[in-house]
Design an enzyme around this catalytic site. Structure first.
Site: not given
Length: 252
Positions: A142, A156
């Site tokens: 990401s 995350y």
């Protein structure tokens, strides 16, 4: 690539980036095995591939279960004799993601899927790829794997940073075996994972984001490189990058 039968295994293959990668690879002649936890979603992807004249099959697994991952890899190898490409696209986030409301259960869930699941899959295909002296792994990380921000949350962000490190460490050791890995780090993508956000972006905002097919094309590009080429990482974002633009949604 001009080699013969090419086998790609894609986790998180039932939706989003994984699904887009499966469709793009199948369109280029790959035999695609899609994995995930929901058989209905996987079967729908297989049907889409078949409708476009491609070849795909589904294997239901939970990447957080190491034994299930190994069994799936063994089954693919038994059926096809090789695995040329692994795309680790399975990933989650949770709504309660800030320091003031995060839970240990939420943290553990993200570590088990976003990080441990990636490792389990890489370990499962490694012996076959070493034997082949050839193989590509694409780990979907990401933008949060490169840039720390508040919105994705600490769990995350930590797992996606770890995936980047895992990818580079793989290349350091396995390049001598003809293997290569790419860490794909997309900014905001209009996929179902957005439904897990505390504030779901509007349809207008999502239209400006990267779309799944953009990442599908990127996956196919990396997979098409000749064995002498290692694309170590790709950092890709929408042109209208909300991290760069002051909006009510990201002003905090």
């Amino acid at each position: 690539m001009t080699r013969g039968k090419r086998i790609a295994w894609i986790t998180g293959g039932g939706t989003g980036i994984g699904e887009a990668g499966a469709l793009a690879l199948a369109a280029e002649g790959w035999t695609v095995v899609v994995s995930g936890r929901r058989k209905t979603a996987l079967d729908a992807v297989v049907a889409k591939v078949a409708a476009d004249g491609g070849t795909a099959e589904a294997v239901v697994i939970d990447v957080a279960q190491a034994a299930d991952v190994q069994a799936a890899a063994d089954a693919i190898l038994m059926r096809h004799g090789r695995i040329d490409l692994l795309v680790n696209s399975a990933g989650v986030n949770v709504p309660r993601r800030r320091w003031d409301d995060m839970t240990l259960d939420g943290w553990n869930q993200l570590v088990e899927i976003n990080l441990n699941g990636v490792l389990y899959c890489m370990k499962a295909v490694l012996p076959a790829m070493r034997k082949q002296q050839d193989g590509t792994i694409i780990n979907v990380s990401s933008w949060a794997g490169r840039h720390v921000s508040k919105m994705p949350g600490p769990a995350y962000t930590a797992t996606k940073h770890a995936v980047l490190a895992l990818t580079h460490s793989f290349n350091m050791e396995e390049c001598v075996n003809g293997l290569r890995a790419c860490c794909l780090m997309p900014g905001e993508v209009a996929t179902p994972i957005l439904e897990q956000r505390p504030v779901v972006p509007s349809a207008e905002e999502q239209a400006r984001m990267l779309q799944p097919e953009d990442l599908g094309r990127t996956i196919a590009f990396v997979a098409s490189m000749p064995p002498r080429v290692c694309v170590n990482e790709i950092l890709i974002s929408p042109t209208w990058n909300r991290g760069f633009v002051q909006t009510p949604a990201n002003r905090e």
